[in-house]
Design a protein around this motif. Structure first.
Motif, PDB file in Angstrom:
ATOM      1  N   UNK A  42       5.750  -5.284  -2.795  1.00 54.81           N
ATOM      2  CA  UNK A  42       5.449  -6.707  -2.994  1.00 54.81           C
ATOM      3  C   UNK A  42       6.635  -7.426  -3.622  1.00 54.81           C
ATOM      4  N   UNK A  43       7.289  -6.785  -4.576  1.00 52.49           N
ATOM      5  CA  UNK A  43       8.469  -7.399  -5.203  1.00 52.49           C
ATOM      6  C   UNK A  43       9.577  -7.615  -4.190  1.00 52.49           C
ATOM      7  N   UNK A  44       9.762  -6.623  -3.321  1.00 49.01           N
ATOM      8  CA  UNK A  44      10.805  -6.765  -2.293  1.00 49.01           C
ATOM      9  C   UNK A  44      10.475  -7.901  -1.336  1.00 49.01           C
ATOM     10  N   UNK A  45       9.181  -8.104  -1.100  1.00 45.63           N
ATOM     11  CA  UNK A  45       8.754  -9.176  -0.190  1.00 45.63           C
ATOM     12  C   UNK A  45       8.506 -10.494  -0.917  1.00 45.63           C
ATOM     13  N   UNK A  46       8.772 -10.489  -2.250  1.00 45.76           N
ATOM     14  CA  UNK A  46       8.577 -11.686  -3.080  1.00 45.76           C
ATOM     15  C   UNK A  46       7.134 -12.211  -3.016  1.00 45.76           C
ATOM     16  N   UNK A  47       6.179 -11.278  -3.019  1.00 41.54           N
ATOM     17  CA  UNK A  47       4.770 -11.647  -3.042  1.00 41.54           C
ATOM     18  C   UNK A  47       4.264 -11.643  -4.478  1.00 41.54           C
ATOM     19  N   UNK A  48       3.518 -12.675  -4.843  1.00 44.07           N
ATOM     20  CA  UNK A  48       2.930 -12.746  -6.187  1.00 44.07           C
ATOM     21  C   UNK A  48       1.472 -13.194  -6.069  1.00 44.07           C
ATOM     22  N   UNK A  49       0.702 -12.928  -7.109  1.00 41.88           N
ATOM     23  CA  UNK A  49      -0.692 -13.378  -7.187  1.00 41.88           C
ATOM     24  C   UNK A  49      -0.829 -14.190  -8.459  1.00 41.88           C
TER      25      UNK A  49
END
Length: 286
Positions: free
Chosen positions: A52-59
């Motif tokens: 998720x960090x590599x894909x810049x995904x956050x919640x």
């Protein structure tokens, strides 16, 4: 991942184990297995977090609030009641929000990496329906009839002739010949011959496995090909089967489509997580 982290995440499961599993070896085994399962889950989450960090995904907090609201609505209770129920299982509000956050993040990752590749075909849905039908048939009573043709043991030539005879009788029955008359004239089973081969009401598992399997695949009125059991060949007819409780295919189609999708999603998720593991050195010391 520390042992203290694993113990904290396992708390809700441990509460349930202490409530339901008697003290002693059984409880110890259940606790040990729970720790292993929780740790495996936490490793998967760590790998997914890095992806998720590599894909810049956050919640963000709003997404967590919205997800909690949906869970509460699905259960027909308020958010406060939902959080209170989680607390009873040993999960405080912060822990529960973290759990929901992880679930939302995983859903985002699956949507990004996996979901677009999943296709559910008509054949997939029909296969699922057929599986449900066969599972139910293993529990339903039925009535059947058979014709038994005995072959001399250790005589391959005679066995071929008897098989051909059984296949001929099956073909005649399928073409419309009266099964009962064929059984009375040709069957070598003295106990059922005079009844036209009828065996009465039965439950799955009472007949030889090969015959049971043949009957499972028949609809009422249908006749099987010859089935060999020992030194005999059998032609079986399904007369009736207890009424099904399953809806017909068209009624169940949409729900089954969702089930097939979830199954495929689960397999795709597992495959993706395993690929993440192959790219990472994971050492477990517990």
């Amino acid at each position: 991942i520390l042992l203290s982290d694993v113990r904290a995440r396992a708390t809700p499961f441990l509460v349930k184990i202490h409530q339901e599993v008697p003290a002693g070896a059984q409880r110890s085994a259940a606790i040990s297995q729970t720790y292993k399962n929780v740790l495996e889950r936490m490793v998967d989450e760590e790998l997914q977090g890095r992806a998720a960090n590599r894909s810049k995904l956050v919640v963000d907090a709003k997404e967590v609030d919205d997800a909690i609201g949906r869970v509460a609505a699905q259960n027909g209770i308020s958010v406060d009641k939902l959080v209170a129920e989680a607390a009873k299982s040993g999960l405080d509000e912060k822990g529960y929000r973290n759990e929901i956050r992880r679930q939302v993040l995983e859903a985002k990752l699956l949507n990004l990496r996996v979901q677009g590749r999943i296709r559910v075909t008509e054949e997939d849905v029909r296969t699922m329906y057929r599986k449900l039908v066969m599972d139910e048939r293993r529990k339903l009573g039925f009535s059947a009839a058979w014709i038994r043709i005995d072959a001399p043991p250790a005589d391959k030539g005679a066995a071929r002739e008897k098989r051909a005879q059984a296949e001929s009788l099956a073909a005649q029955a399928r073409a419309g010949a009266d099964f009962g008359s064929l059984a009375r004239d040709k069957s070598d089973d003295a106990r059922s011959r005079d009844r036209g081969g009828q065996l009465g009401q039965l439950r799955p598992g009472r007949l030889p496995p090969a015959i049971d399997a043949a009957l499972m695949n028949l609809e009422p009125g249908q006749v099987s090909s010859s089935v060999r059991v020992g030194d005999s060949f059998f032609v079986v007819k399904l007369i009736a089967r207890d009424e099904t409780e399953l809806p017909d295919f068209e009624e169940a189609k949409n729900e089954l489509g969702e089930r097939v999708y979830l199954e495929k999603m689960g397999k795709a998720r597992r495959s993706w997580v395993e690929s993440l593991r192959r790219q990472t050195h994971v050492e477990i010391r517990m």
